[in-house]
Design an enzyme around this catalytic site. Sequence first.
Site, PDB file in Angstrom:
ATOM      1  N   ARG A 171      39.115  42.856   5.087  1.00 15.21           N
ATOM      2  CA  ARG A 171      39.153  41.398   5.220  1.00 15.21           C
ATOM      3  C   ARG A 171      38.225  40.636   4.283  1.00 15.21           C
ATOM      4  O   ARG A 171      37.750  39.552   4.614  1.00 15.21           O
ATOM      5  CB  ARG A 171      38.919  40.966   6.677  1.00 15.21           C
ATOM      6  CG  ARG A 171      39.981  41.450   7.634  1.00 15.21           C
ATOM      7  CD  ARG A 171      41.394  40.986   7.279  1.00 15.21           C
ATOM      8  NE  ARG A 171      42.363  41.791   8.005  1.00 15.21           N
ATOM      9  CZ  ARG A 171      42.992  42.852   7.474  1.00 15.21           C
ATOM     10  NH1 ARG A 171      42.816  43.168   6.214  1.00 15.21           N
ATOM     11  NH2 ARG A 171      43.831  43.560   8.190  1.00 15.21           N
ATOM     12  N   SER A 227      43.211  36.225  14.380  1.00 13.45           N
ATOM     13  CA  SER A 227      42.114  37.031  14.933  1.00 13.45           C
ATOM     14  C   SER A 227      40.777  36.390  14.596  1.00 13.45           C
ATOM     15  O   SER A 227      40.473  36.156  13.429  1.00 13.45           O
ATOM     16  CB  SER A 227      42.142  38.441  14.340  1.00 13.45           C
ATOM     17  OG  SER A 227      43.303  39.099  14.765  1.00 13.45           O
ATOM     18  N   GLU A 272      35.723  37.173  11.742  1.00 11.46           N
ATOM     19  CA  GLU A 272      36.645  37.204  10.598  1.00 11.46           C
ATOM     20  C   GLU A 272      36.817  35.774  10.079  1.00 11.46           C
ATOM     21  O   GLU A 272      36.905  35.538   8.882  1.00 11.46           O
ATOM     22  CB  GLU A 272      38.001  37.775  11.030  1.00 11.46           C
ATOM     23  CG  GLU A 272      39.003  37.860   9.893  1.00 11.46           C
ATOM     24  CD  GLU A 272      40.274  38.595  10.285  1.00 11.46           C
ATOM     25  OE1 GLU A 272      40.204  39.576  11.055  1.00 11.46           O
ATOM     26  OE2 GLU A 272      41.343  38.169   9.817  1.00 11.46           O
TER      27      GLU A 272
HETATM   28  C1  LIG Z   1      48.549  32.747  13.771  1.00 10.03           C
HETATM   29  C2  LIG Z   1      47.710  33.441  12.737  1.00 10.03           C
HETATM   30  C3  LIG Z   1      47.898  34.804  12.507  1.00 10.03           C
HETATM   31  C4  LIG Z   1      47.128  35.468  11.532  1.00 10.03           C
HETATM   32  N1  LIG Z   1      47.328  36.811  11.326  1.00 10.03           N
HETATM   33  C5  LIG Z   1      46.605  37.450  10.375  1.00 10.03           C
HETATM   34  C6  LIG Z   1      46.793  38.852  10.132  1.00 10.03           C
HETATM   35  O1  LIG Z   1      47.609  39.517  10.753  1.00 10.03           O
HETATM   36  N2  LIG Z   1      46.036  39.442   9.162  1.00 10.03           N
HETATM   37  C7  LIG Z   1      45.120  38.736   8.428  1.00 10.03           C
HETATM   38  O2  LIG Z   1      44.484  39.323   7.540  1.00 10.03           O
HETATM   39  N3  LIG Z   1      44.917  37.420   8.647  1.00 10.03           N
HETATM   40  C8  LIG Z   1      45.622  36.763   9.596  1.00 10.03           C
HETATM   41  N4  LIG Z   1      45.398  35.429   9.827  1.00 10.03           N
HETATM   42  C9  LIG Z   1      44.327  34.743   9.076  1.00 10.03           C
HETATM   43  C10 LIG Z   1      44.781  34.068   7.787  1.00 10.03           C
HETATM   44  O3  LIG Z   1      46.152  33.771   7.829  1.00 10.03           O
HETATM   45  C11 LIG Z   1      44.495  34.891   6.528  1.00 10.03           C
HETATM   46  O4  LIG Z   1      43.134  35.204   6.407  1.00 10.03           O
HETATM   47  C12 LIG Z   1      44.940  34.124   5.272  1.00 10.03           C
HETATM   48  O5  LIG Z   1      44.948  35.003   4.184  1.00 10.03           O
HETATM   49  C13 LIG Z   1      44.071  32.917   4.932  1.00 10.03           C
HETATM   50  O6  LIG Z   1      44.742  32.190   3.924  1.00 10.03           O
HETATM   51  P1  LIG Z   1      44.599  30.616   3.783  1.00 10.03           P
HETATM   52  O7  LIG Z   1      45.344  30.202   2.576  1.00 10.03           O
HETATM   53  O8  LIG Z   1      44.970  29.948   5.045  1.00 10.03           O
HETATM   54  O9  LIG Z   1      43.027  30.508   3.522  1.00 10.03           O
HETATM   55  P2  LIG Z   1      42.006  29.440   4.142  1.00 10.03           P
HETATM   56  O10 LIG Z   1      41.949  29.637   5.624  1.00 10.03           O
HETATM   57  O11 LIG Z   1      42.296  28.085   3.648  1.00 10.03           O
HETATM   58  O12 LIG Z   1      40.640  29.953   3.480  1.00 10.03           O
HETATM   59  C14 LIG Z   1      40.049  31.181   3.842  1.00 10.03           C
HETATM   60  C15 LIG Z   1      38.783  31.369   2.983  1.00 10.03           C
HETATM   61  O13 LIG Z   1      39.161  31.552   1.620  1.00 10.03           O
HETATM   62  C16 LIG Z   1      38.590  30.542   0.785  1.00 10.03           C
HETATM   63  N5  LIG Z   1      39.607  30.222  -0.221  1.00 10.03           N
HETATM   64  C17 LIG Z   1      40.909  29.904  -0.001  1.00 10.03           C
HETATM   65  N6  LIG Z   1      41.552  29.728  -1.173  1.00 10.03           N
HETATM   66  C18 LIG Z   1      40.636  29.935  -2.148  1.00 10.03           C
HETATM   67  C19 LIG Z   1      40.683  29.889  -3.582  1.00 10.03           C
HETATM   68  N7  LIG Z   1      41.808  29.574  -4.243  1.00 10.03           N
HETATM   69  N8  LIG Z   1      39.547  30.156  -4.273  1.00 10.03           N
HETATM   70  C20 LIG Z   1      38.388  30.461  -3.627  1.00 10.03           C
HETATM   71  N9  LIG Z   1      38.280  30.505  -2.277  1.00 10.03           N
HETATM   72  C21 LIG Z   1      39.393  30.246  -1.545  1.00 10.03           C
HETATM   73  C22 LIG Z   1      38.254  29.385   1.721  1.00 10.03           C
HETATM   74  O14 LIG Z   1      37.197  28.588   1.218  1.00 10.03           O
HETATM   75  C23 LIG Z   1      37.857  30.153   2.988  1.00 10.03           C
HETATM   76  O15 LIG Z   1      36.529  30.623   2.879  1.00 10.03           O
HETATM   77  C24 LIG Z   1      46.153  34.748  10.791  1.00 10.03           C
HETATM   78  C25 LIG Z   1      45.974  33.371  11.027  1.00 10.03           C
HETATM   79  C26 LIG Z   1      46.742  32.724  11.985  1.00 10.03           C
HETATM   80  C27 LIG Z   1      46.540  31.248  12.206  1.00 10.03           C
END
Ligand SMILES: Cc1cc2nc3c(=O)[nH]c(=O)nc-3n(C[C@H](O)[C@H](O)[C@H](O)COP(=O)(O)OP(=O)(O)OC[C@H]3O[C@@H](n4cnc5c(N)ncnc54)[C@H](O)[C@@H]3O)c2cc1C
Length: 297
Positions: free
Chosen positions: A168, A217, A288
């Site tokens: 992660r 999570s 996480e």
């Molecule tokens: C219903 C649900 C189910 C989920 N299931 C899973 C799962 O099964 N497995 C899993 O791993 N995750 C899961 N997640 C968590 C999440 O979807 C992942 O971690 C996802 O990859 C985050 O992507 P995001 O674009 O939403 O990032 P964000 O939430 O917007 O950002 C996450 C982090 O990355 C940084 N960031 C984002 N983009 C950039 C960039 N371009 N440059 C530098 N930093 C950046 C942000 O500042 C922050 O620190 C789930 C979430 C939800 C709501």
Amino acid sequence: MNWQSQVSLASKTWWKIGGEAEFYFEPSSFDEFKTSYLEALKKSLAVTVLGGGTNVLVSDDGIQGLVISTAKLNQLKVFEEEGQLFLEAEAGVPKSDLVKEFLKRKLDPALFLCGLPGDVGGGVVMNAGVSENIVPREFGEIVRSVEVLKPDGELKTYSHDDLNWVYRKSLGWEPGLVYKALLSWPLEENLEVMNSVRQATRRRLERQPLTQPSCGSTFKNPKGSDSAGALIEKAGLKGYQVGQAQVSPKHANFIVNLGGAKAQDVHQIIQHIQKTVFDQFGIELEREVRYLGHWDL
Ligand SMILES: Cc1cc2nc3c(=O)[nH]c(=O)nc-3n(C[C@H](O)[C@H](O)[C@H](O)COP(=O)(O)OP(=O)(O)OC[C@H]3O[C@@H](n4cnc5c(N)ncnc54)[C@H](O)[C@@H]3O)c2cc1C
């Protein structure tokens, strides 16, 4: 630069929680992305990137400095070469767009990606993935290279092996902002993949509170013990509530917003879970979810 000020971030996160960004900008080209980043650094402003907002808890006090959203950086180039599918994706490309391309060609990455909300940038940063024993199961396994905008304005390319892909998170690309990723996978059809995606989606719907706002999570699964969800459930915390935030009765590793929850409510639940699980089982649960903005921790 067309920055907005005092923009509410709650509607831009999956949890629907959080205060305002002091400054907020959605670049729609690499030039705008770069100029806004460098301009903020020149003004000594902190820079925070928001992707899909699916894995962040934004402080009730909001975020000082500039919040750059990658929502409009969503160009996806698809090509096939030497028996491989290549997807060249800007940071704001939704993971669901990747799923479509892999599914069209019946390729295995569709399976781990199908349940992951959010965008490519967040997928790279979090090394997002699933715990099931499948191949591939994490972002790092499909990344060829990552382009990172560095604080001096250079766009630096890191190959897969330049980075450290751990549970992660990905390490080795900071400081900077992820602009693009090149993903690839062999063009080897798996005729069962569509069926497996349907089953995985059904399982998630049955087990996870997907109709309520959450961050997925909340905690990482600790090594060598029960999953975080199982530990929280054994500690008797399903349904535990502070304000309008609640440990989901459906899946104990999800904290859901029942409507109008504050970041502080979620934070109090997180602290209570960590203390209770440690007191009962001697296991430290690591978050996480990423905290953004100012926190007195
Ligand atoms: C219903 C649900 C189910 C989920 N299931 C899973 C799962 O099964 N497995 C899993 O791993 N995750 C899961 N997640 C968590 C999440 O979807 C992942 O971690 C996802 O990859 C985050 O992507 P995001 O674009 O939403 O990032 P964000 O939430 O917007 O950002 C996450 C982090 O990355 C940084 N960031 C984002 N983009 C950039 C960039 N371009 N440059 C530098 N930093 C950046 C942000 O500042 C922050 O620190 C789930 C979430 C939800 C709501």
